[in-house]
Design an enzyme around this catalytic site. Structure first.
Site: not given
Ligand code: PMT
Length: 408
Positions: A285, A343, A216, A347, A329, A295
């Site tokens: 996730d 969250k 990301n 969590k 976060f 490959k």
């Protein structure tokens, strides 16, 4: 805010030099003791007398014009300064600073000072965009020089674009925020002394095959800012980081990992005796169910990649926490508060720091962030746009107060 602060204001030779008079006046009104150094070119645009009248201090432009025999002027000014501010800063002065030239009073003082330096460039749009100017500015930034980016608009040369000196009011605000942050950091010193802190940062890398992966946009800036702030506040800091654009702070224990699973294992190494854990990392996730050993070859028009859930590190920590204060976060693009609250509960975190990663000046890669901090009772603090260093200091101040039994 600026009372008792000595600011050396360097004025260099561009048309925007006239705005430096207003800047000087505003700094003086805020209580600063302003000493102006002008370059010879600046004197083509505005006189020494203007700055002398506004600052009520002698104005310098000649290195050899020693007025007080008991001191060497450029060394004295360099030593006395709490901040050296150059506004406007021309391309020439930026180049001199980058290359360490000292051929006039201002550049000589700049080499002699140990004070923080802030510059507000102003020049023609093409000059500003020139690779040489940009490279010099990046070099100065890497040495800790703070930039007040020019604004966009109609320039005196007739062009429209980026290069206009930032407005004096805005420059004064930046200066005030700088001193406020420094003050806060001095007050914050020792707030986390004796505490063990784990910070995760950057993005995890989930391998598809030896040459491809899922990751990301996390640059690591937010997490590393937190690690640095925690260290400055006296903590023993362990950083676990994935893929990043920047390097971790040099004075903390830092372990580089790839996948969510690797990150989880590295966090567990220090988990039991940690006091505070901040999960700023952007953790995947899902990961490919199978990582191909060689490959993968192209075949057919479509391809399906089967993904399976990764370990949710924050959730696992939330289940096993004892004394640890846990901060997660939440990177959101919509319904920020709802998802952040969800969250926090799911969590079992003590605080959740939500950022809308689609907002300008917030989220991935940017040097600034806009965050809301939530606890089980709701919104604790909505921070305005702030540098990630400022967000980090404020967040840790809130956490330290709560860990010490005082709400903040
Ligand atoms: O690195 P920068 O470029 O400076 O950008 C900063 C940032 C946008 C990455 C940062 O501010 C941020 O929002 N980090 C959290 C990103 C994220 O993964 O958010 P999330 O809403 O998907 O996850 C919620 C929380 O659970 C996070 O604390 C995350 O670390 C944690 N998590 C998520 C998934 C997972 N498998 N394990 C986790 O521990």
């Amino acid at each position: 805010m600026l009372t008792g602060k000595t600011i050396v204001l360097g004025v260099t030779g561009g048309i925007a030099a006239f705005k430096a008079a207003s800047l000087c006046s505003k700094l003086v009104q805020k209580g600063a003791d302003v000493h102006v150094i002008m370059t010879e070119s600046a004197k083509q645009f505005i006189t020494e007398l203007t700055f002398q009248s506004l600052s009520k201090n002698p104005v310098y432009s000649d290195t050899f014009d020693e007025r007080d025999p008991s001191v060497v002027s450029h060394i004295h000014l360099a030593d006395e300064a709490d901040l050296v501010l150059i506004a406007p800063a021309t391309a020439n002065m930026i180049a001199k600073m980058a290359h360490g030239l000292a051929d006039d009073m201002l550049s000589t003082t700049l080499l002699a000072t140990e004070a923080p330096v802030m510059i507000a460039p102003a020049m023609n749009v093409h000059m500003y965009a020139h690779p040489a100017v940009q490279a010099n500015m990046r070099l100065l930034e890497s040495r800790g020089v703070m930039m007040i980016e020019p604004g966009e608009g109609l320039l005196a040369c007739g062009y429209v674009g980026k290069g206009r000196l930032e407005e004096p009011e805005t420059i004064v605000q930046v200066v005030e925020r700088f001193f406020a942050a420094r003050n806060e950091s001095v007050q914050g010193q020792g707030l986390l002394r004796g505490k063990k802190v784990i910070v995760t940062s950057g993005g995890t890398v989930e391998r598809i095959d030896p040459v491809r992966y899922i990751t990301n946009d996390s640059s690591g800036k937010m997490g590393f800012a937190i690690a640095k702030a925690a260290k400055d506040m006296g903590a023993e800091v362990h950083v676990v980081y994935g893929h990043t654009d920047v390097e971790p702070p040099s004075d903390v224990d830092a372990v580089k990992v790839q996948s969510a699973e690797d990150m989880y294992r590295a966090v567990l190494e220090h988990w039991e005796d940690s006091d505070l854990v901040i999960k700023a990392a952007a953790v995947a996730d899902y990961r490919p169910k199978v990582t191909a050993a060689s490959k993968m070859k192209k075949s057919g028009d479509t391809m399906t990649l089967e993904l399976v859930k990764t370990v949710d590190i924050l959730e696992e920590l939330g289940k096993t926490k004892t004394k640890q204060f846990l901060i997660g976060f939440a990177a959101e693009t919509n319904d920020v508060e709802k998802y952040a609250q969800d969250k926090l509960k799911r969590k079992n975190a003590d605080l959740i720091v939500a950022n809308d990663v689609t907002a300008e000046g917030a989220g991935f890669r940017s040097d600034t962030n806009i965050v809301q901090v939530y606890d089980a009772g709701g919104l604790v603090e909505q921070m305005p746009v702030m540098t990630k260093d400022e967000v980090a200091r404020r967040l840790l101040t809130i956490a330290a107060a709560r860990m010490n039994g005082a709400l903040s």
